[in-house]
Design a protein around this motif. Structure first.
Motif, PDB file in Angstrom:
ATOM      1  N   ARG A  94       0.863  -1.190  -0.151  1.00  0.00           N
ATOM      2  CA  ARG A  94       0.078  -0.038   0.039  1.00  0.00           C
ATOM      3  C   ARG A  94       0.884   1.365   0.082  1.00  0.00           C
ATOM      4  NH1 ARG A  94      -4.775  -1.124   4.322  1.00  0.00           N
ATOM      5  NH2 ARG A  94      -5.898  -2.842   3.045  1.00  0.00           N
ATOM      6  N   ASN A  95       1.926   1.233   0.895  1.00  0.00           N
ATOM      7  CA  ASN A  95       2.627   2.395   0.953  1.00  0.00           C
ATOM      8  C   ASN A  95       4.228   2.255   1.043  1.00  0.00           C
ATOM      9  OD1 ASN A  95       3.759   5.071   1.320  1.00  0.00           O
ATOM     10  ND2 ASN A  95       2.185   5.485   3.120  1.00  0.00           N
ATOM     11  N   ILE A  96       4.680   1.655  -0.053  1.00  0.00           N
ATOM     12  CA  ILE A  96       6.220   1.095  -0.148  1.00  0.00           C
ATOM     13  C   ILE A  96       7.111   2.331   0.480  1.00  0.00           C
ATOM     14  CG2 ILE A  96       8.091   0.242  -1.201  1.00  0.00           C
ATOM     15  CD1 ILE A  96       5.890  -1.853  -0.453  1.00  0.00           C
ATOM     16  N   PRO A  97       6.853   3.789   0.094  1.00  0.00           N
ATOM     17  CA  PRO A  97       7.875   4.627   0.599  1.00  0.00           C
ATOM     18  C   PRO A  97       7.741   4.798   2.024  1.00  0.00           C
ATOM     19  CG  PRO A  97       6.432   5.459  -1.297  1.00  0.00           C
ATOM     20  CD  PRO A  97       5.906   4.028  -1.080  1.00  0.00           C
ATOM     21  N   GLN A  98       6.687   4.746   2.585  1.00  0.00           N
ATOM     22  CA  GLN A  98       6.612   4.653   4.307  1.00  0.00           C
ATOM     23  C   GLN A  98       7.659   3.416   4.721  1.00  0.00           C
ATOM     24  OE1 GLN A  98       5.185   6.930   5.925  1.00  0.00           O
ATOM     25  NE2 GLN A  98       6.148   6.306   7.791  1.00  0.00           N
ATOM     26  N   VAL A  99       7.622   2.441   4.118  1.00  0.00           N
ATOM     27  CA  VAL A  99       8.437   1.413   4.588  1.00  0.00           C
ATOM     28  C   VAL A  99       9.928   1.867   4.575  1.00  0.00           C
ATOM     29  CG1 VAL A  99       9.270  -1.066   4.271  1.00  0.00           C
ATOM     30  CG2 VAL A  99       6.942  -0.521   4.082  1.00  0.00           C
ATOM     31  N   THR A 100      10.170   2.380   3.397  1.00  0.00           N
ATOM     32  CA  THR A 100      11.739   3.077   3.311  1.00  0.00           C
ATOM     33  C   THR A 100      12.006   4.191   4.238  1.00  0.00           C
ATOM     34  OG1 THR A 100      11.573   2.448   0.775  1.00  0.00           O
ATOM     35  CG2 THR A 100      13.228   3.714   1.449  1.00  0.00           C
ATOM     36  N   LEU A 101      11.118   4.954   4.455  1.00  0.00           N
ATOM     37  CA  LEU A 101      11.160   6.181   5.387  1.00  0.00           C
ATOM     38  C   LEU A 101      11.628   5.459   6.740  1.00  0.00           C
ATOM     39  CD1 LEU A 101      10.845   9.215   5.681  1.00  0.00           C
ATOM     40  CD2 LEU A 101       8.634   8.545   6.445  1.00  0.00           C
ATOM     41  N   CYS A 102      10.840   4.324   7.227  1.00  0.00           N
ATOM     42  CA  CYS A 102      10.854   3.828   8.434  1.00  0.00           C
ATOM     43  C   CYS A 102      12.273   3.121   8.730  1.00  0.00           C
ATOM     44  CB  CYS A 102       9.779   2.760   8.745  1.00  0.00           C
ATOM     45  SG  CYS A 102       9.808   1.782  10.084  1.00  0.00           S
ATOM     46  N   LEU A 103      12.735   2.270   7.627  1.00  0.00           N
ATOM     47  CA  LEU A 103      14.121   2.051   7.523  1.00  0.00           C
ATOM     48  C   LEU A 103      15.198   2.740   7.784  1.00  0.00           C
ATOM     49  CD1 LEU A 103      13.132  -1.253   5.379  1.00  0.00           C
ATOM     50  CD2 LEU A 103      13.859  -1.235   7.836  1.00  0.00           C
ATOM     51  N   TYR A 104      15.033   3.936   7.050  1.00  0.00           N
ATOM     52  CA  TYR A 104      15.970   5.300   7.123  1.00  0.00           C
ATOM     53  C   TYR A 104      16.172   5.749   8.580  1.00  0.00           C
ATOM     54  CZ  TYR A 104      17.738   6.416   2.741  1.00  0.00           C
ATOM     55  OH  TYR A 104      18.531   6.428   1.418  1.00  0.00           O
ATOM     56  N   CYS A 105      14.895   5.873   9.027  1.00  0.00           N
ATOM     57  CA  CYS A 105      14.705   6.209  10.449  1.00  0.00           C
ATOM     58  C   CYS A 105      15.577   5.183  11.598  1.00  0.00           C
ATOM     59  CB  CYS A 105      13.350   6.481  10.962  1.00  0.00           C
ATOM     60  SG  CYS A 105      13.177   7.069  12.665  1.00  0.00           S
ATOM     61  N   LEU A 106      15.180   4.038  11.412  1.00  0.00           N
ATOM     62  CA  LEU A 106      15.999   2.862  11.892  1.00  0.00           C
ATOM     63  C   LEU A 106      17.545   2.891  11.859  1.00  0.00           C
ATOM     64  CD1 LEU A 106      15.936   0.420  13.983  1.00  0.00           C
ATOM     65  CD2 LEU A 106      15.805  -1.046  11.940  1.00  0.00           C
ATOM     66  N   GLY A 107      17.962   3.402  10.491  1.00  0.00           N
ATOM     67  CA  GLY A 107      19.358   3.429  10.383  1.00  0.00           C
ATOM     68  C   GLY A 107      19.970   4.767  11.201  1.00  0.00           C
ATOM     69  N   ARG A 108      19.322   5.829  11.078  1.00  0.00           N
ATOM     70  CA  ARG A 108      19.568   7.092  11.947  1.00  0.00           C
ATOM     71  C   ARG A 108      19.661   6.799  13.515  1.00  0.00           C
ATOM     72  NH1 ARG A 108      15.776   9.592   9.103  1.00  0.00           N
ATOM     73  NH2 ARG A 108      14.707  10.254  10.949  1.00  0.00           N
ATOM     74  N   ILE A 109      18.572   6.079  13.992  1.00  0.00           N
ATOM     75  CA  ILE A 109      18.569   5.739  15.403  1.00  0.00           C
ATOM     76  C   ILE A 109      19.545   4.953  15.970  1.00  0.00           C
ATOM     77  CG2 ILE A 109      16.960   4.732  17.009  1.00  0.00           C
ATOM     78  CD1 ILE A 109      15.890   7.238  16.225  1.00  0.00           C
ATOM     79  N   THR A 110      20.136   4.127  15.063  1.00  0.00           N
ATOM     80  CA  THR A 110      21.443   3.311  15.332  1.00  0.00           C
ATOM     81  C   THR A 110      22.539   4.133  15.999  1.00  0.00           C
ATOM     82  OG1 THR A 110      22.443   3.212  13.179  1.00  0.00           O
ATOM     83  CG2 THR A 110      20.892   1.369  13.885  1.00  0.00           C
ATOM     84  N   GLN A 111      22.653   5.379  15.274  1.00  0.00           N
ATOM     85  CA  GLN A 111      23.877   6.402  15.766  1.00  0.00           C
ATOM     86  C   GLN A 111      23.479   6.647  16.952  1.00  0.00           C
ATOM     87  OE1 GLN A 111      23.976   9.596  12.898  1.00  0.00           O
ATOM     88  NE2 GLN A 111      23.132   8.421  11.271  1.00  0.00           N
ATOM     89  N   LYS A 112      22.595   6.732  17.779  1.00  0.00           N
ATOM     90  CA  LYS A 112      22.351   7.182  19.323  1.00  0.00           C
ATOM     91  C   LYS A 112      22.596   5.658  20.224  1.00  0.00           C
ATOM     92  CE  LYS A 112      18.680  10.600  18.824  1.00  0.00           C
ATOM     93  NZ  LYS A 112      17.422  11.226  19.242  1.00  0.00           N
ATOM     94  N   HIS A 113      22.987   4.814  19.567  1.00  0.00           N
ATOM     95  CA  HIS A 113      23.199   3.710  20.548  1.00  0.00           C
ATOM     96  C   HIS A 113      24.914   3.140  20.185  1.00  0.00           C
ATOM     97  CE1 HIS A 113      19.020   2.368  21.453  1.00  0.00           C
ATOM     98  NE2 HIS A 113      18.662   2.974  20.428  1.00  0.00           N
ATOM     99  N   PRO A 114      25.464   3.578  21.188  1.00  0.00           N
ATOM    100  CA  PRO A 114      26.808   3.389  20.986  1.00  0.00           C
ATOM    101  C   PRO A 114      27.442   1.831  21.102  1.00  0.00           C
ATOM    102  CG  PRO A 114      26.455   4.004  23.376  1.00  0.00           C
ATOM    103  CD  PRO A 114      25.147   4.354  22.496  1.00  0.00           C
ATOM    104  N   GLU A 115      26.386   0.887  21.462  1.00  0.00           N
ATOM    105  CA  GLU A 115      26.690  -0.374  21.439  1.00  0.00           C
ATOM    106  C   GLU A 115      26.803  -0.837  20.025  1.00  0.00           C
ATOM    107  OE1 GLU A 115      22.454  -0.070  21.866  1.00  0.00           O
ATOM    108  OE2 GLU A 115      23.953   1.073  22.751  1.00  0.00           O
TER     109      GLU A 115
END
Length: 169
Positions: A94-115
């Motif tokens: 239904r909304n593949i761009p939203q899936v991409t956006l979500c995965l980009y966000c996950l990729g960014r959030i990993t930067q906040k996790h030093p582990e």
């Protein structure tokens, strides 16, 4: 609905499989991610133990549970609720761009996790830049008269007749 960006989709896929240490499989973006198995493996690699049970095969309903487990795990990891796609966005395309956006966000959030020491995705997150000022610095502007505060150097609107009227000289 936003248009699909094939370059971003390719970047997301290469990031996912770089994190997993696997070769990117051939096939459509949404088909690779649809059953949620890759997504569950991804979040388990980023934050071990996030998804306890990954349904490798089964009915559509059982495979949709993988996607739901992934969504719950990334929410716990720190991805904001409004960035997370709906299960149907991926499963029913239904909304593949939203899936991409979500995965980009996950990729960014990993930067906040030093582990997390794997590769990042997307732009680098800004660092906190807190500043402290002395009381003297904070009060230094008080002697100035701000032009936005109503001081107009003697100009006024007297004689202005309103919109549309010509000026009488």
């Amino acid at each position: 609905m936003a248009p699909r960006n094939k370059e971003q989709e390719a970047e997301v896929l290469s990031w996912i499989f770089e994190v997993l240490g696997e070769k990117v499989p051939s096939g459509q973006y949404e088909d690779i991610l649809k059953d949620g198995i890759v997504l569950c493996k991804l979040i388990n690699k980023i934050a071990p133990g996030s998804v306890k049970k990954i349904q490798e095969r089964g009915t559509n309903f059982q495979l949709m549970e993988n996607v739901q487990r992934f969504q719950a795990a990334i929410k716990k990891y720190g991805v904001p609720e409004e960035e997370i796609f709906q299960t149907a966005d991926l499963f029913e395309r239904r909304n593949i761009p939203q899936v991409t956006l979500c995965l980009y966000c996950l990729g960014r959030i990993t930067q906040k996790h030093p582990e997390y020491t794997g590769p990042g995705l997307g732009p680098k997150m800004a660092d906190k830049n807190e500043r402290t000022f002395t009381e003297e610095q904070l009060r230094a502007h008080e002697g100035e008269l701000n032009l936005q505060m109503g001081f107009n150097k003697g100009a006024s609107q007297s004689g202005h007749g309103g919109f549309g009227n010509s000026r009488h000289m």
